[in-house]
Design a protein around this motif. Structure first.
Motif, short mmCIF file in Angstrom:
data_model
loop_
_atom_site.label_atom_id
_atom_site.label_comp_id
_atom_site.label_asym_id
_atom_site.label_seq_id
_atom_site.Cartn_x
_atom_site.Cartn_y
_atom_site.Cartn_z
N LEU A 154 -7.33 4.09 -4.34
CA LEU A 154 -6.26 2.99 -3.28
C LEU A 154 -6.29 1.84 -3.20
CD1 LEU A 154 -3.24 3.23 -1.90
CD2 LEU A 154 -4.70 3.33 0.39
N PHE B 51 1.06 4.28 -2.76
CA PHE B 51 1.00 5.74 -2.22
C PHE B 51 1.59 6.38 -2.78
CE2 PHE B 51 -2.72 7.07 0.05
CZ PHE B 51 -2.30 8.72 0.32
N SER C 212 -1.48 6.15 -9.76
CA SER C 212 -0.62 6.06 -8.96
C SER C 212 -0.06 7.49 -8.03
CB SER C 212 -0.07 4.98 -8.27
OG SER C 212 1.35 5.20 -7.41
N LEU D 269 -3.37 9.68 -7.56
CA LEU D 269 -3.30 9.83 -6.26
C LEU D 269 -2.48 10.49 -5.46
CD1 LEU D 269 -5.22 8.40 -4.14
CD2 LEU D 269 -3.60 6.44 -3.95
N ASP E 233 0.91 -1.42 -0.37
CA ASP E 233 -0.16 -0.54 0.08
C ASP E 233 0.76 1.40 -0.85
OD1 ASP E 233 1.07 -1.43 2.12
OD2 ASP E 233 -0.95 0.20 3.32
#
Length: 758
Positions: free
Chosen positions: A563, A47, A531, A534, A43
């Protein structure tokens, strides 16, 4: 150089530091512990804006040990053969005594306990695989097995117990001498476990004829699985020490203790009725119950540390048990819906050939592939000794929601076959049970709106948590110095992501790297783009909203959706590589990843359209997607291709549904459908001969199958062996599409009375 740094500090980082301290969202003690607990895993890569796909593909492939495989092939198969889910749910409202005994004897309640204490010490992957396979047969049994192996006394003792506690309790739990439950939730504390109202007070009291230091505790808990049959109760409560008997702190915080249920004052044994399923679930109460301090899990040194213990151990329930239930629904529904869609005919052809039915089947197949992929990737993280709270929250929320969608689709396709409860119905109890999985271990609404991005934005971001710590440093001078260094890196990080996002927008992500070639290569490039988008959106959201972001749940939820779908797509691509790039599986891979990219696009659009600062929303859209967001839902061709695969025997179908239990008993409902499916595929060439003869006018169209076969036999179109084979297959087909019925006198006031179907 120092001059530039001084200028940066004076005109950039110092003002930003002051602003950051002002907008910094206040963290409660429980929030801080949640942030600090666990670990960041894949994760964090997603991020970052620049995920290293080779890192993902180099994670270990999920694999069962020889001992785990032997247990599954023997002990687990024996258990599954003992289960009659209709009897368990509709007649007995409980597991049969011989099943309870078998679960104890064969250590199904000690999958996670160390061999040192008599447990099996299985991997998270094995634990998940066992629960998934049981759940395809009986949700009530799966829940009964999964609870002792997730959040509960066994796990808490293994991680935090004193040596004396481990030596006494773990062998008893491993051997099934004791059945555990864990009392966490109640009428006033569900998903917000930090609001536990149950209170304990440090005091002296009598235990075994002596005055000892302990705790007087009162509680009122609800929704506690296995509570009605438990012999030992794990209990979470808030502890106070008003007289300073163990230190200067008066409000010590959440504490966990282990209490035998036969201890005076413990009330236990009543049952809830969880949507008519038969697993044991009920309340427990206690009023001013005195327990010795040694019953605190971890002993006196661990008083007040219960919240962190719970947060770190919740990953088992969220990452293993509940995703296993969701995955089981996929395996069961894909196997049976594909078979039913082939054997059930309407207007002279299998209903799966109708595009409306194929659409539902395509979603079932695509989601099932993704569920299994997410299950194995998530257990991989746990077997790597990670405690990824965000990953497991994603798994719990999205996998149970996908299962709900799959069940709705399967129910639609089965139609009347699915809504009549009885021994033949293999979907009904799962339909009742899925809302239970969605509700427990944190209700899905709150998991999505508050946790995934709410914690992920701080926990997974490369700099934000460190910046928050710098801003909160009581040594303001040192905090400002640390903040300056972090801010410089953060600005470089953000500017780079903005620039790369704009490059992606005008190049269709062509300059992003992919670790593979072939049909899936472009997906890695597009996911890298998402990604980066985000990362930029998260920075702008946190900068512009500050502490307000906690209250803007819809913004958090939608960024969390991005996500989450990045994670689910990652899992899908890894599974495809791990399993040797099986070309027959490509329709499922295409469906899953295209679905995820589309959902990312939808989420971004909704963020931009509804961002509280309208100018920020427009700016983000212009920077990240100046040409629009063009990711579309899976094409009809992909959907139809999956439907065809589900209706065709072969290795692809075995891979997709390999955990679905198919009993060999004549009465096994899934076995009945499977045998009909195989038999009907075995006569497809005969059916073609008959259809050709009907079209040529050699056989009347509107006569029974028996008459068609008689005419075809006399005309030499089919042989006597063909006729017998066709009759046998059709008998199996007729049995498979039937529903249960009952004698009228079995229905009394209050519902269907115990008794077999007529």
């Amino acid at each position: 150089m120092s001059t530039l740094i001084d200028l940066r500090k004076r005109y950039l980082s110092d003002p930003a530091f002051k602003m950051f301290k002002k907008v910094l969202p206040p963290l409660s003690d429980t929030e801080r512990e949640a942030m600090e607990a666990g670990s960041v895993w894949w994760d964090g890569q997603l991020f970052s804006g620049s995920p290293d796909w080779n890192t993902l593909l180099n994670y270990p492939k999920p694999k069962l040990s020889a001992q785990e495989q032997e247990f599954i092939d023997t002990k687990l198969e024996t258990l599954l053969g003992m289960l009659d889910d209709y009897q368990i749910v509709q007649e007995d409202r409980d597991l049969p005594p011989e099943v309870w005994e078998y679960l104890r004897k064969e250590k199904f309640f000690s999958l996670i306990i160390s061999r040192k204490y008599g447990g099996l010490d299985f991997s998270a992957h094995a634990n998940s695989t066992i629960v998934t396979r049981i759940a395809t047969r009986s949700l009530s049994t799966a829940v009964s097995v999964m609870v002792p192996n997730s959040l509960g006394p066994g796990e808490l003792l293994s991680h935090y117990g004193t040596e004396d506690q481990k030596d006494y309790w773990l062998p008893r739990l491993a051997n099934g001498d004791d059945i555990p439950c864990f009392a966490l939730t109640g009428p006033e504390a569900g998903s917000d476990a930090g609001s536990i109202p149950d209170q304990g007070t440090v005091c002296y009291g009598e235990y075994q004829g002596k005055e000892v230091l302990g705790i007087r505790v009162s509680w009122n808990k609800r929704y506690i699985t296995l509570a009605p049959v438990a012999t030992v109760l794990g209990l979470a409560f808030k502890l106070q020490d008003p007289d300073g008997l163990i230190g200067d702190k008066k409000d010590i915080g959440i504490t966990c203790a282990l209490i035998p249920v036969d201890h005076p004052g413990v009330e236990i044994g009543e049952r809830h009725d969880p949507l008519n399923l038969a697993f044991m679930n009920g309340p427990t109460r206690g009023q001013d119950v005195f327990i010795p301090m040694e019953w605190v899990i971890g002993g006196q040194d661990f008083v007040g540390r219960g919240w962190r213990m719970l947060v770190e151990c919740l990953s088992a329930g969220r990452g293993i048990s509940l995703p296993a239930l969701g995955t089981a629904v996929g395996h069961l529904a894909a196997r049976t819906t594909g078979a039913y869609s082939y054997v059930r005919k309407q207007f002279g052809m299998s209903i799966g050939n109708f595009e409306g039915v194929a659409q539902a089947m395509g979603r079932i197949g695509g989601f099932t592939y993704m569920l299994e992929a997410a299950r194995t990737l998530t257990t991989t993280s746990l077997d790597m000794k990670e405690k990824p709270g965000i990953v497991t929250a994603i798994a719990k929320y999205h996998m149970t929601e996908m299962a709900r969608t799959i069940l709705n689709d399967a129910m639609d396709v089965h139609a009347g076959r699915a809504i009549q409860l009885g021994p033949m119905n293999y979907l009904g109890h799962h339909y009742f049970g899925m809302p239970v999985a969605i509700t427990v271990e944190g209700a899905n609404i709150l998991t999505r709106n508050l946790m995934i991005f709410g914690q992920g934005a701080t926990r997974c971001h490369p700099f934000v948590l460190s910046e928050m710590e710098a801003a909160a440093n009581p040594d303001t001078e040192q905090g400002a110095k640390d903040f300056d260094s972090l801010l410089a890196k953060h600005i470089s990080f953000a500017v780079g992501n903005v620039a790369k996002s704009m490059l992606n927008a005008f190049s269709a992500s062509a300059f992003n790297r992919s670790p593979v070639s072939g049909e899936t290569a472009a997906y890695y490039r597009h996911l890298s783009r998402m990604s980066k988008a985000l990362a930029v959106s998260a920075d702008f959201a946190m900068l512009s909203l500050g502490g307000e972001l906690k209250r803007r749940e819809l913004v958090s939820a939608r960024l969390g959706d991005v996500l989450s779908h990045l994670y689910l797509a990652s899992a899908t691509l890894k599974r495809f590589e791990d399993e040797g790039r099986q070309q027959q599986d490509l329709p499922m891979v295409h469906y899953a990843v295209q679905h995820c990219l589309h959902k990312c696009g939808v989420a971004f659009n909704e963020v931009f359209d509804n961002f509280p600062r309208k100018g920020i929303g427009r700016l983000l859209r212009t920077m990240l997607f100046p040409l629009g967001i063009h990711y579309q839902a899976p094409k009809d061709k992909v959907t139809v291709d999956i439907a065809k695969l589900l209706m065709k025997p072969g290795s692809h179908r075995e891979r997709l549904t390999h955990l679905c239990y198919i009993g060999d008993k004549e009465s096994d409902p899934v076995g009945i459908m499977e045998r009909a499916f195989v038999a009907m595929h075995g006569v497809k060439d005969i059916e073609r001969k008959l259809a050709k003869a009907v079209k040529a006018g050699e056989i009347p169209r509107k006569v029974s199958l028996k008459e068609k076969l008689e005419i075809a036999l006399s005309a030499g179109i089919v042989t006597e062996a063909d006729v017998e084979k066709m009759h046998n297959a059709d008998q199996l087909r007729q049995k498979a599409i039937q529903v249960d019925h009952f004698a009228a006198d079995q229905f009394k006031a209050g519902g269907l009375q115990p008794g077999k179907a007529a």
